[in-house]
Design an enzyme around this catalytic site. Structure first.
Site, PDB file in Angstrom:
ATOM      1  N   LYS A  20      -7.998  56.269  25.574  1.00 48.88           N
ATOM      2  CA  LYS A  20      -7.015  56.497  24.514  1.00 48.88           C
ATOM      3  C   LYS A  20      -7.518  57.454  23.433  1.00 48.88           C
ATOM      4  O   LYS A  20      -8.717  57.671  23.285  1.00 48.88           O
ATOM      5  CB  LYS A  20      -6.529  55.162  23.927  1.00 48.88           C
ATOM      6  CG  LYS A  20      -5.498  54.518  24.880  1.00 48.88           C
ATOM      7  CD  LYS A  20      -4.884  53.248  24.398  1.00 48.88           C
ATOM      8  CE  LYS A  20      -3.869  52.767  25.468  1.00 48.88           C
ATOM      9  NZ  LYS A  20      -3.353  51.421  25.172  1.00 48.88           N
ATOM     10  N   ARG A  27      -7.642  46.528  30.831  1.00 46.49           N
ATOM     11  CA  ARG A  27      -6.806  47.461  31.608  1.00 46.49           C
ATOM     12  C   ARG A  27      -7.431  48.856  31.548  1.00 46.49           C
ATOM     13  O   ARG A  27      -7.593  49.402  30.455  1.00 46.49           O
ATOM     14  CB  ARG A  27      -5.402  47.481  31.014  1.00 46.49           C
ATOM     15  CG  ARG A  27      -4.418  48.425  31.699  1.00 46.49           C
ATOM     16  CD  ARG A  27      -3.077  48.406  30.971  1.00 46.49           C
ATOM     17  NE  ARG A  27      -2.087  49.270  31.584  1.00 46.49           N
ATOM     18  CZ  ARG A  27      -1.980  50.566  31.317  1.00 46.49           C
ATOM     19  NH1 ARG A  27      -2.800  51.141  30.475  1.00 46.49           N
ATOM     20  NH2 ARG A  27      -1.038  51.289  31.913  1.00 46.49           N
TER      21      ARG A  27
HETATM   22  C1  7PM Z   1      -0.554  57.627  25.860  1.00 43.78           C
HETATM   23  C2  7PM Z   1      -0.473  56.436  25.189  1.00 43.78           C
HETATM   24  C3  7PM Z   1      -0.834  57.670  27.199  1.00 43.78           C
HETATM   25  C4  7PM Z   1      -0.668  55.292  25.876  1.00 43.78           C
HETATM   26  C5  7PM Z   1      -1.037  56.515  27.888  1.00 43.78           C
HETATM   27  C6  7PM Z   1      -0.946  55.326  27.221  1.00 43.78           C
HETATM   28  C7  7PM Z   1      -1.169  49.769  27.594  1.00 43.78           C
HETATM   29  C8  7PM Z   1      -0.202  49.423  28.539  1.00 43.78           C
HETATM   30  C9  7PM Z   1      -0.236  51.572  28.252  1.00 43.78           C
HETATM   31  C10 7PM Z   1      -1.929  48.725  26.972  1.00 43.78           C
HETATM   32  C11 7PM Z   1      -0.681  47.190  28.317  1.00 43.78           C
HETATM   33  C12 7PM Z   1      -2.149  54.201  29.052  1.00 43.78           C
HETATM   34  C13 7PM Z   1      -1.220  54.051  27.904  1.00 43.78           C
HETATM   35  N1  7PM Z   1      -1.187  51.113  27.443  1.00 43.78           N
HETATM   36  N2  7PM Z   1       0.046  48.156  28.905  1.00 43.78           N
HETATM   37  N3  7PM Z   1       0.376  50.578  28.933  1.00 43.78           N
HETATM   38  N4  7PM Z   1      -1.642  47.463  27.384  1.00 43.78           N
HETATM   39  N5  7PM Z   1      -0.450  45.901  28.648  1.00 43.78           N
HETATM   40  O1  7PM Z   1      -3.359  54.373  28.766  1.00 43.78           O
HETATM   41  O2  7PM Z   1      -2.781  48.936  26.096  1.00 43.78           O
HETATM   42  O3  7PM Z   1      -1.747  54.148  30.214  1.00 43.78           O
HETATM   43  S1  7PM Z   1       0.230  53.205  28.413  1.00 43.78           S
END
Ligand code: 7PM
Length: 284
Positions: free
Chosen positions: A224, A259
């Site tokens: 992130k 995750r």
């Molecule tokens: C930009 C922002 C790109 C966030 C990708 C992401 C989470 C999730 C995501 C989390 C749970 C990514 C994220 N982040 N589901 N989905 N927890 N439960 O890294 O922190 O894929 S999207």
């Protein structure tokens, strides 16, 4: 402690690793418009061989500035992939969606956990779907709508806000008939939080873990942007070491599921962490 899903009880006596599979047009090998079942199956096989305990499959990017896809498009992307993976592997599958219809379709072809980044706010019916199938349900903290969640003005006390919103999400889930043992909480690092608040949530995660001790906590920090920022603005491909530091801290602060995109390095870091933590715990 365990996590009840639509297909099994998952033991939570060690920190589990949830591997991410994105089924979005920009996330596959040609880097373009196509994503094939083969690509997804290969990725699943790789993550499983690296030690993933759960696979999280999503067809809609929640990245800042991404636009919503239609529900039918989201299903068209993820359902064949989930079906193919569920046929070939035993690893529990989580559907990353905030839509009840997509969740229902995914469970019908083998998904057993619903990962809802909106914590039942975008489509509350998702609670009913989780309840009727006895599916695992990740209630992630976020604020605002799909369009505004990455641009909202910050709250001043993030720990209190997350705590209050967890309380609301849990009571909504219960009102749909979701059992407590199906629920996992997630602080939603990077979702409508300031850079400082992302650090604060990780630093003080143990407080939330204690406050909601009947629920396992999941944390997703992998690659992130706050990590990129701490490291002088490095791109996503150069955030592995920083991501591992956050995984270790989350685990030490009581997170039960992490995750991630990089499964093998995370499993190794957590194995070492776990062994040291268990020595510390023997002393009491
Ligand atoms: C930009 C922002 C790109 C966030 C990708 C992401 C989470 C999730 C995501 C989390 C749970 C990514 C994220 N982040 N589901 N989905 N927890 N439960 O890294 O922190 O894929 S999207």
């Amino acid at each position: 402690m365990h996590w009840q899903t639509a297909r099994r009880k998952i033991p939570l006596d060690k920190t589990l690793v949830m591997g991410v599979i994105n089924v979005t047009p920009d996330s596959f090998s040609d880097g373009g418009k196509f994503f094939s079942l083969d690509d997804a199956l290969r990725q699943a096989e790789t993550l499983i061989s690296e030690g993933a305990d759960i696979l999280d499959i999503g067809g809609e990017s929640t990245r800042p500035k991404s636009s919503r896809v239609l529900s039918d498009e989201e299903s068209a992307r993820v359902i064949p992939v989930i079906e193919a993976i569920a046929k070939r592997f035993e690893t529990p599958i989580s559907i990353d969606t905030s839509r009840a219809e997509v969740a229902e379709n995914a469970i019908a072809v083998g998904a057993e956990i619903v990962n809802d980044i909106s914590g039942l706010r975008f489509d509350p019916q998702i609670g009913e779907v989780a309840a009727s199938h006895g599916a695992g349900l990740v209630l992630m903290h976020s604020r605002g709508s799909f369009e505004t969640m990455h641009t909202l003005p910050p709250v001043d006390d993030i720990l209190s806000a997350v705590s209050a919103d967890f309380g609301r999400a849990i009571s909504d889930a219960r009102s749909f008939g979701v059992a407590d043992e199906q629920i996992v909480l997630d602080v939603g690092v990077g979702f409508s939080k300031t850079f400082e608040q992302n650090l604060e949530l990780l630093a003080k995660l143990d407080k939330l873990v204690r406050e909601f001790s009947e629920f396992p906590v999941l944390v997703g920090t992998s690659r992130k942007s706050f990590i990129g920022k701490l490291l002088g603005g490095v791109p996503a491909e150069e955030r592995l070491s920083g991501s591992l530091a956050t995984a270790v801290i989350a685990a030490l602060n009581g997170a039960k599921i992490i995750r991630v995109h990089d499964v093998r390095p995370t499993v190794d870091a957590l194995t070492v962490t776990q062994n040291i933590k268990s020595v510390a715990e023997r002393e009491v």
